[in-house]
Design a protein around this motif. Structure first.
Motif, PDB file in Angstrom:
ATOM      1  N   VAL A  35     -15.781  65.237 -43.949  1.00 41.12           N
ATOM      2  CA  VAL A  35     -14.876  64.376 -43.191  1.00 41.12           C
ATOM      3  C   VAL A  35     -13.516  64.391 -43.865  1.00 41.12           C
ATOM      4  N   ASP A  36     -12.514  63.937 -43.148  1.00 44.80           N
ATOM      5  CA  ASP A  36     -11.194  63.791 -43.761  1.00 44.80           C
ATOM      6  C   ASP A  36     -10.877  62.312 -43.911  1.00 44.80           C
ATOM      7  N   ALA A  37     -10.019  62.021 -44.867  1.00 48.43           N
ATOM      8  CA  ALA A  37      -9.643  60.634 -45.152  1.00 48.43           C
ATOM      9  C   ALA A  37      -8.141  60.591 -45.407  1.00 48.43           C
ATOM     10  N   PRO A  38      -7.465  59.533 -44.991  1.00 51.76           N
ATOM     11  CA  PRO A  38      -6.024  59.451 -45.238  1.00 51.76           C
ATOM     12  C   PRO A  38      -5.717  59.354 -46.725  1.00 51.76           C
ATOM     13  N   VAL A  39      -4.642  60.008 -47.148  1.00 51.99           N
ATOM     14  CA  VAL A  39      -4.225  59.903 -48.545  1.00 51.99           C
ATOM     15  C   VAL A  39      -3.057  58.934 -48.723  1.00 51.99           C
ATOM     16  N   LEU A  40      -2.408  58.561 -47.628  1.00 52.17           N
ATOM     17  CA  LEU A  40      -1.307  57.603 -47.673  1.00 52.17           C
ATOM     18  C   LEU A  40      -1.733  56.377 -46.882  1.00 52.17           C
ATOM     19  N   CYS A  41      -1.945  55.253 -47.600  1.00 52.42           N
ATOM     20  CA  CYS A  41      -2.554  54.066 -46.983  1.00 52.42           C
ATOM     21  C   CYS A  41      -1.775  52.803 -47.322  1.00 52.42           C
ATOM     22  N   GLN A  42      -2.112  51.727 -46.625  1.00 48.01           N
ATOM     23  CA  GLN A  42      -1.399  50.465 -46.779  1.00 48.01           C
ATOM     24  C   GLN A  42      -1.846  49.652 -47.984  1.00 48.01           C
ATOM     25  N   ALA A  43      -2.920  50.073 -48.644  1.00 48.05           N
ATOM     26  CA  ALA A  43      -3.404  49.349 -49.826  1.00 48.05           C
ATOM     27  C   ALA A  43      -3.706  50.339 -50.939  1.00 48.05           C
ATOM     28  N   GLY A  44      -3.510  49.884 -52.175  1.00 50.35           N
ATOM     29  CA  GLY A  44      -3.873  50.675 -53.335  1.00 50.35           C
ATOM     30  C   GLY A  44      -5.153  50.129 -53.947  1.00 50.35           C
ATOM     31  N   VAL A  45      -5.327  50.332 -55.244  1.00 48.98           N
ATOM     32  CA  VAL A  45      -6.529  49.858 -55.934  1.00 48.98           C
ATOM     33  C   VAL A  45      -6.153  48.792 -56.959  1.00 48.98           C
ATOM     34  N   THR A  46      -7.081  47.873 -57.183  1.00 52.15           N
ATOM     35  CA  THR A  46      -6.846  46.816 -58.168  1.00 52.15           C
ATOM     36  C   THR A  46      -7.264  47.226 -59.576  1.00 52.15           C
ATOM     37  N   ASP A  47      -8.030  48.297 -59.696  1.00 51.88           N
ATOM     38  CA  ASP A  47      -8.553  48.745 -60.996  1.00 51.88           C
ATOM     39  C   ASP A  47      -7.432  48.758 -62.041  1.00 51.88           C
ATOM     40  N   THR A 246     -22.638  46.516 -52.177  1.00 46.32           N
ATOM     41  CA  THR A 246     -22.485  46.309 -50.734  1.00 46.32           C
ATOM     42  C   THR A 246     -22.088  44.880 -50.371  1.00 46.32           C
ATOM     43  N   ASP A 247     -22.153  43.965 -51.324  1.00 47.10           N
ATOM     44  CA  ASP A 247     -21.860  42.551 -51.077  1.00 47.10           C
ATOM     45  C   ASP A 247     -20.348  42.331 -51.053  1.00 47.10           C
ATOM     46  N   ALA A 248     -19.820  41.889 -49.915  1.00 50.51           N
ATOM     47  CA  ALA A 248     -18.378  41.713 -49.762  1.00 50.51           C
ATOM     48  C   ALA A 248     -17.829  40.601 -50.658  1.00 50.51           C
ATOM     49  N   ASP A 249     -18.591  39.522 -50.834  1.00 52.15           N
ATOM     50  CA  ASP A 249     -18.121  38.431 -51.689  1.00 52.15           C
ATOM     51  C   ASP A 249     -18.004  38.885 -53.143  1.00 52.15           C
ATOM     52  N   LEU A 250     -18.972  39.684 -53.609  1.00 49.99           N
ATOM     53  CA  LEU A 250     -18.897  40.211 -54.969  1.00 49.99           C
ATOM     54  C   LEU A 250     -17.753  41.202 -55.107  1.00 49.99           C
ATOM     55  N   LEU A 251     -17.509  41.995 -54.067  1.00 52.09           N
ATOM     56  CA  LEU A 251     -16.371  42.917 -54.087  1.00 52.09           C
ATOM     57  C   LEU A 251     -15.067  42.149 -54.271  1.00 52.09           C
ATOM     58  N   GLN A 252     -14.895  41.089 -53.501  1.00 53.81           N
ATOM     59  CA  GLN A 252     -13.680  40.286 -53.598  1.00 53.81           C
ATOM     60  C   GLN A 252     -13.568  39.642 -54.984  1.00 53.81           C
ATOM     61  N   ALA A 253     -14.678  39.166 -55.527  1.00 55.11           N
ATOM     62  CA  ALA A 253     -14.666  38.556 -56.860  1.00 55.11           C
ATOM     63  C   ALA A 253     -14.247  39.580 -57.919  1.00 55.11           C
ATOM     64  N   ARG A 254     -14.708  40.814 -57.780  1.00 57.16           N
ATOM     65  CA  ARG A 254     -14.323  41.842 -58.762  1.00 57.16           C
ATOM     66  C   ARG A 254     -12.847  42.190 -58.646  1.00 57.16           C
ATOM     67  N   TRP A 255     -12.338  42.229 -57.410  1.00 55.93           N
ATOM     68  CA  TRP A 255     -10.911  42.481 -57.241  1.00 55.93           C
ATOM     69  C   TRP A 255     -10.080  41.364 -57.880  1.00 55.93           C
ATOM     70  N   LEU A 256     -10.529  40.123 -57.713  1.00 50.01           N
ATOM     71  CA  LEU A 256      -9.828  39.000 -58.352  1.00 50.01           C
ATOM     72  C   LEU A 256      -9.837  39.146 -59.873  1.00 50.01           C
ATOM     73  N   ALA A 257     -10.987  39.541 -60.426  1.00 48.42           N
ATOM     74  CA  ALA A 257     -11.082  39.749 -61.874  1.00 48.42           C
ATOM     75  C   ALA A 257     -10.195  40.899 -62.324  1.00 48.42           C
ATOM     76  N   PRO A 269      -0.281  42.474 -60.122  1.00 46.47           N
ATOM     77  CA  PRO A 269      -1.516  42.451 -59.317  1.00 46.47           C
ATOM     78  C   PRO A 269      -1.328  43.261 -58.044  1.00 46.47           C
ATOM     79  N   MET A 270      -2.436  43.746 -57.511  1.00 45.66           N
ATOM     80  CA  MET A 270      -2.409  44.562 -56.296  1.00 45.66           C
ATOM     81  C   MET A 270      -3.051  43.803 -55.138  1.00 45.66           C
ATOM     82  N   ALA A 271      -2.482  43.955 -53.960  1.00 46.51           N
ATOM     83  CA  ALA A 271      -3.064  43.347 -52.763  1.00 46.51           C
ATOM     84  C   ALA A 271      -4.407  43.996 -52.456  1.00 46.51           C
ATOM     85  N   PHE A 272      -5.323  43.221 -51.936  1.00 48.62           N
ATOM     86  CA  PHE A 272      -6.649  43.740 -51.595  1.00 48.62           C
ATOM     87  C   PHE A 272      -6.572  44.638 -50.355  1.00 48.62           C
ATOM     88  N   ASP A 273      -7.483  45.591 -50.270  1.00 46.96           N
ATOM     89  CA  ASP A 273      -7.641  46.379 -49.048  1.00 46.96           C
ATOM     90  C   ASP A 273      -8.510  45.562 -48.091  1.00 46.96           C
TER      91      ASP A 273
END
Length: 318
Positions: A35-47, A246-257, A269-273
């Motif tokens: 598959v193909d995926a966009p390389v230019l997107c509206q969100a980056g990574v919080t890592d 797969t848990d969305a709440d845990l995903l959000q918690a990790r992004w906050l951390a 800080p980076m905005a969430f996707d």
């Protein structure tokens, strides 16, 4: 070399094309679709250990920041939540890090996901791919804590910060007492473990500490461990894989951390996707995924010492 000429030799260029065909044939035989995926997107990574390139887009009249992706992960997970099934992408990714013998700011990444699999099953498939492309022997498998016990004589679950620093045994350019436990573990791993593993055959290091989970799930029976693995061969880190969270709440918690850590170290800080978050709330299927550096794989396959030797035009010549 002339400033206009390609860096890769014509012979290696042809060999590289064949290897990329072999990778695609490997997945075609296993019914994993490209598959193909966009390389230019509206969100980056919080890592906090990754840095996106960004650009301003003004065609709509309102300036908006877009980010070159550090991997196709977020887009592929949205596709998984849309029902795509087993998929892979082999495409360019971008990381705002200095050029080195093993890194180009623009590079090729192979990332794939297996629905219904866990990290153990996916390690076996990565092993099969390396055997297919590099004709390696079957890999070694080493738990993260066992690696520290063997090469550093440390029980990482009980060792104090002072004991970890003492085991490092080298003078650092900064105060290790002020660093996080994970930072010291990463130093120990790089200096005392990496040089000894994966020399004759690939080595899969698995069950990282939960504090280094990234987007991997935590082991239900061992909550101090994350279902994450990395692959090393001949001194090169090749791949990083997860039994995916797969848990969305845990995903959000990790992004906050992540953002809290970014602020602590002076990074913005980076905005969430929000699209990925919505996809996980809709339902990301149980799956395992892995990202593998294709340019590093090509280095090994073609027997060259620097990544720049397998690129048409490295960053400084682009």
């Amino acid at each position: 070399m002339s400033m206009w000429a390609m860096s890769i030799s014509p012979e290696h260029l042809r060999q590289k094309a064949q290897i990329l065909q072999n990778i695609r044939a490997f997945f075609a035989a296993r019914n994993v679709i490209e598959v193909d995926a966009p390389v230019l997107c509206q969100a980056g990574v919080t890592d906090p250990y990754l840095d996106n390139f960004s650009t301003a887009f003004t065609a709509t009249g309102q300036p908006q920041t877009y980010y070159l992706q550090t991997s196709p992960e977020y887009a592929l997970k949205r596709m998984l939540a849309s029902g795509a099934g087993d998929i892979y992408a082999m495409a360019k990714a971008f990381r705002h890090e200095p050029e080195s013998p093993e890194h180009n700011p623009e590079f090729m990444m192979l990332e794939w996901y297996r629905v219904g699999w866990d990290d153990r099953q996916l390690m076996q498939e990565v092993d099969a791919l390396l055997q297919h492309i590099l004709t390696t022997p079957a890999g070694d498998y080493l738990a993260y804590d066992e690696a520290f016990a063997h090469y550093c004589q440390l029980n990482i679950w009980d060792a104090s910060q002072a004991e970890l620093i003492a085991a490092y045994g080298r003078e650092a350019q900064y105060d290790l007492q002020a660093e996080s436990r994970d930072h010291i573990l990463q130093l120990l791993f790089a200096e005392h473990i990496e040089p000894h593993i994966g020399q004759d055959k690939p080595c899969f290091v698995y069950d990282f500490p939960a504090s280094q989970a990234a987007l991997a799930r935590i082991d239900e029976t061992h909550p101090n461990k994350a279902r994450r693995f990395e692959v090393y061969y001949k001194g090169i880190e090749l791949a990083n894989g997860y039994h995916e969270l797969t848990d969305a709440d845990l995903l959000q918690a990790r992004w906050l951390a992540d953002n809290a850590q970014r602020q602590h170290t002076g990074l913005r800080p980076m905005a969430f996707d929000e699209r990925l978050l919505a996809a996980q709330r809709h339902g990301l299927p149980e799956c395992a995924g892995v990202a593998l550096g294709v340019d590093r794989l090509l280095m090994l396959a073609l027997g060259v010492d620097t990544l720049q030797d397998i690129l048409s035009f490295p960053f400084t010549q682009a």
